[in-house]
Design an enzyme around this catalytic site. Structure first.
Site, PDB file in Angstrom:
ATOM      1  N   SER A 239      45.473  50.269  63.588  1.00 61.66           N
ATOM      2  CA  SER A 239      45.624  50.636  64.985  1.00 61.66           C
ATOM      3  C   SER A 239      44.635  49.847  65.829  1.00 61.66           C
ATOM      4  O   SER A 239      43.854  49.047  65.311  1.00 61.66           O
ATOM      5  CB  SER A 239      45.405  52.134  65.174  1.00 61.66           C
ATOM      6  OG  SER A 239      44.022  52.417  65.038  1.00 61.66           O
ATOM      7  N   LYS A 240      44.697  50.124  67.117  1.00 62.48           N
ATOM      8  CA  LYS A 240      43.884  49.402  68.089  1.00 62.48           C
ATOM      9  C   LYS A 240      42.404  49.363  67.714  1.00 62.48           C
ATOM     10  O   LYS A 240      41.744  48.347  67.855  1.00 62.48           O
ATOM     11  CB  LYS A 240      44.011  50.108  69.451  1.00 62.48           C
ATOM     12  CG  LYS A 240      44.398  49.170  70.547  1.00 62.48           C
ATOM     13  CD  LYS A 240      44.262  49.853  71.885  1.00 62.48           C
ATOM     14  CE  LYS A 240      44.774  48.912  72.953  1.00 62.48           C
ATOM     15  NZ  LYS A 240      45.894  49.430  73.660  1.00 62.48           N
ATOM     16  N   ARG A 241      41.917  50.491  67.232  1.00 61.32           N
ATOM     17  CA  ARG A 241      40.480  50.546  66.987  1.00 61.32           C
ATOM     18  C   ARG A 241      40.035  49.628  65.846  1.00 61.32           C
ATOM     19  O   ARG A 241      38.852  49.408  65.648  1.00 61.32           O
ATOM     20  CB  ARG A 241      40.035  51.997  66.750  1.00 61.32           C
ATOM     21  CG  ARG A 241      40.343  52.536  65.413  1.00 61.32           C
ATOM     22  CD  ARG A 241      40.190  54.048  65.356  1.00 61.32           C
ATOM     23  NE  ARG A 241      41.043  54.570  64.342  1.00 61.32           N
ATOM     24  CZ  ARG A 241      40.729  54.593  63.062  1.00 61.32           C
ATOM     25  NH1 ARG A 241      39.559  54.149  62.664  1.00 61.32           N
ATOM     26  NH2 ARG A 241      41.567  55.064  62.173  1.00 61.32           N
ATOM     27  N   GLY A 243      40.582  46.541  65.838  1.00 62.44           N
ATOM     28  CA  GLY A 243      40.277  45.234  66.419  1.00 62.44           C
ATOM     29  C   GLY A 243      41.503  44.464  66.832  1.00 62.44           C
ATOM     30  O   GLY A 243      41.561  43.967  67.939  1.00 62.44           O
TER      31      GLY A 243
END
Ligand code: GLU
Length: 466
Positions: A239-241, A243
């Site tokens: 997911s986005k977190r 990177g």
């Protein structure tokens, strides 16, 4: 029966960016097709008109073309085949493998509850009934078998058995005549001659339903391999977190497409312990049966290691163009002199760079203009003794050719003649050359500045005229 030539396909739904999981699916399909001398196709699954967007289609084309995983024929747009899908459903209807279902939303809700309570899949009363007013709003459902089992011999996951009673009479055509995903996939894969369906394992539950539809048509069921998803370094869904997820983000972060291909191929598949392999080796070695069953984890250190390898191999002119783009994007457009020297500079600076952004960073000190402001640390190192020594060094370097090969022994000889280690003046010299910005080793730093600029910076710092 002679076996059909292998045809694989990547069939993304254009609803967002091209995820690296999708890119890896495309790559595996391409590798398998090449490995078997077959054909790799692309189908844009834009049947869902609400969720499909033009920019998402563009992102798929752009991402695949950047990655170098392009199909062997023109892409097929699923939406353009809607008439063919409807025609195919009519064939199923005529053969008794489908039926018109007039259930209302409320009735469907009741049936859903009932089916859940009885531990079976949804059936409609219209399975065995026809309407007196056939034009009333209705969907067309698949008439699934009520007994027996459907077996998938998945190329990756092995044998999976489904009880047919648990597979619902899925909708093939909606009330507005739009075909559904499971129907369209089967008709398209059949018409495109697809022999091997290699896709993400989020689709494994569709495999049985699609198999039943193939059988109802009397078509050969393709081989299927469902590959595990890519997880983040912490084992959670990417997911986005973590990177980055989109292929375009990896491009922007300075990874080279050939490194990305190598890395993605290594995610969930491998050839012994080989970390680095060429495209040709990947084609020679790849088999979908060797894809591992557990999810692969994104490993930034490994990606950096592989990218650094390909940066070393890459042509300096090509890297110069990429680095130029980075600088322009940062608003640090290199001046004409620097641009002209970029390929040579990159030849000097690319050693150890993990990404093209690293190379752009390492150019920062070269782009500075004289006189450089000295950072406090360098200013502190410039004692009278060191100044005098650097002045003598300047005189001796004036006679040396400014290549790394000549500068290295010259600096060493100077330190010997002074009777001190390079450490006594090296750090100050680097500071003077870079104004405190990161810079490579001394010889590389001096060579990349060139004689005039390097000695000019030295004289500026020592208050001497050049
Ligand atoms: N269109 C589907 C998706 O993007 C893939 C369908 C398939 O590969 O069969 O998830």
């Amino acid at each position: 029966m002679p076996s059909r030539p292998v045809v694989t396909r990547f069939a993304p739904s254009p609803t967002g960016f091209l995820h690296i999981g999708g890119a890896r699916t495309a790559l595996f399909n391409q590798l398998y097709a090449r490995h078997t001398g077959g054909t790799f196709l692309l189908r844009i699954e834009d049947t869902d008109r609400q969720r499909s967007t033009e920019p998402a289609v563009a992102a798929i084309f752009e991402g695949l073309s950047w990655l170098g995983v392009t199909p062997d024929a023109e892409p097929v747009f699923q939406h353009s085949r809607a008439d063919r899908h409807r025609e195919a459903v009519m064939d199923l209807l005529a053969a008794g493998h489908a039926y018109r279902c007039y259930m209302t939303v409320e009735e469907l809700e009741i049936e859903r509850e009932r089916a859940r309570a009885e531990g079976r899949a949804i059936r409609s009363v219209w399975r065995d009934r026809t309407s007196n007013s056939p034009d009333a709003p209705h969907v067309i459902r698949f008439r699934g078998p009520l007994e027996g089992e459907t077996v998938i011999n998945d190329l990756v996951k092995g044998r999976i058995v489904y009880q047919n009673i648990e597979l619902d009479d899925l909708v093939l055509l909606r009330t507005d005549g739009a075909p559904t995903y499971n129907l369209a996939v089967v008709v398209d894969d059949h018409d495109m001659g697809v022999t091997h369906v290699i896709r993400g394992d989020d689709h494994v539950n569709n495999a049985a339903r699609q198999t039943l539809i193939y059988q109802a048509f009397g078509w050969e069921v393709p081989a299927m391999g469902h590959i595990p998803l890519i997880h983040g370094p912490d084992g959670a869904k990417l997911s986005k977190r973590h990177g980055a997820q989109a292929v375009g983000e990896f491009a922007d972060m300075g990874y080279l497409p050939e490194a990305m291909r190598n890395y993605l191929a290594r995610l969930g598949w491998g050839h012994g312990d080989d970390e680095i392999f060429s495209d040709a080796q990947a084609v020679e070695w790849f088999d979908v049966a060797d894809v591992v069953r557990s999810p692969a984890r994104l490993d930034w250190a490994k990606l950096a290691f592989i990218n650094a390898h390909y940066i070393k191999l890459a042509d300096n002119e090509r890297l110069a163009a990429l680095v130029s783009d980075v600088l322009i994007h940062r608003g640090e457009k290199p001046h004409a002199d620097l641009s002209a020297r970029l390929p040579d500079l990159i030849g000097l600076l690319k050693e150890g760079a993990k990404t093209t952004l690293d190379i752009a960073d390492s150019l920062g000190f070269i782009a500075k203009t004289r006189p450089l402001a000295l950072d406090a640390k360098t200013a502190g190192l410039l004692t009278d003794e060191t100044r005098a020594r650097l002045a003598r060094l300047g005189q001796s370097l004036a006679k040396v050719e400014f290549t790394r090969e000549s500068l290295e022994p010259a600096i060493r000889a100077f330190s010997e003649s002074e009777g001190v280690g390079i450490g006594k003046f090296g750090q100050a010299l680097r500071g003077v050359m870079s104004g405190g910005s990161p810079a490579p080793d001394l010889a590389t730093t001096l060579a990349s500045l060139g004689k005039d600029e390097a000695l000019g910076r030295l004289n500026d710092a020592l208050g001497l005229s050049s």
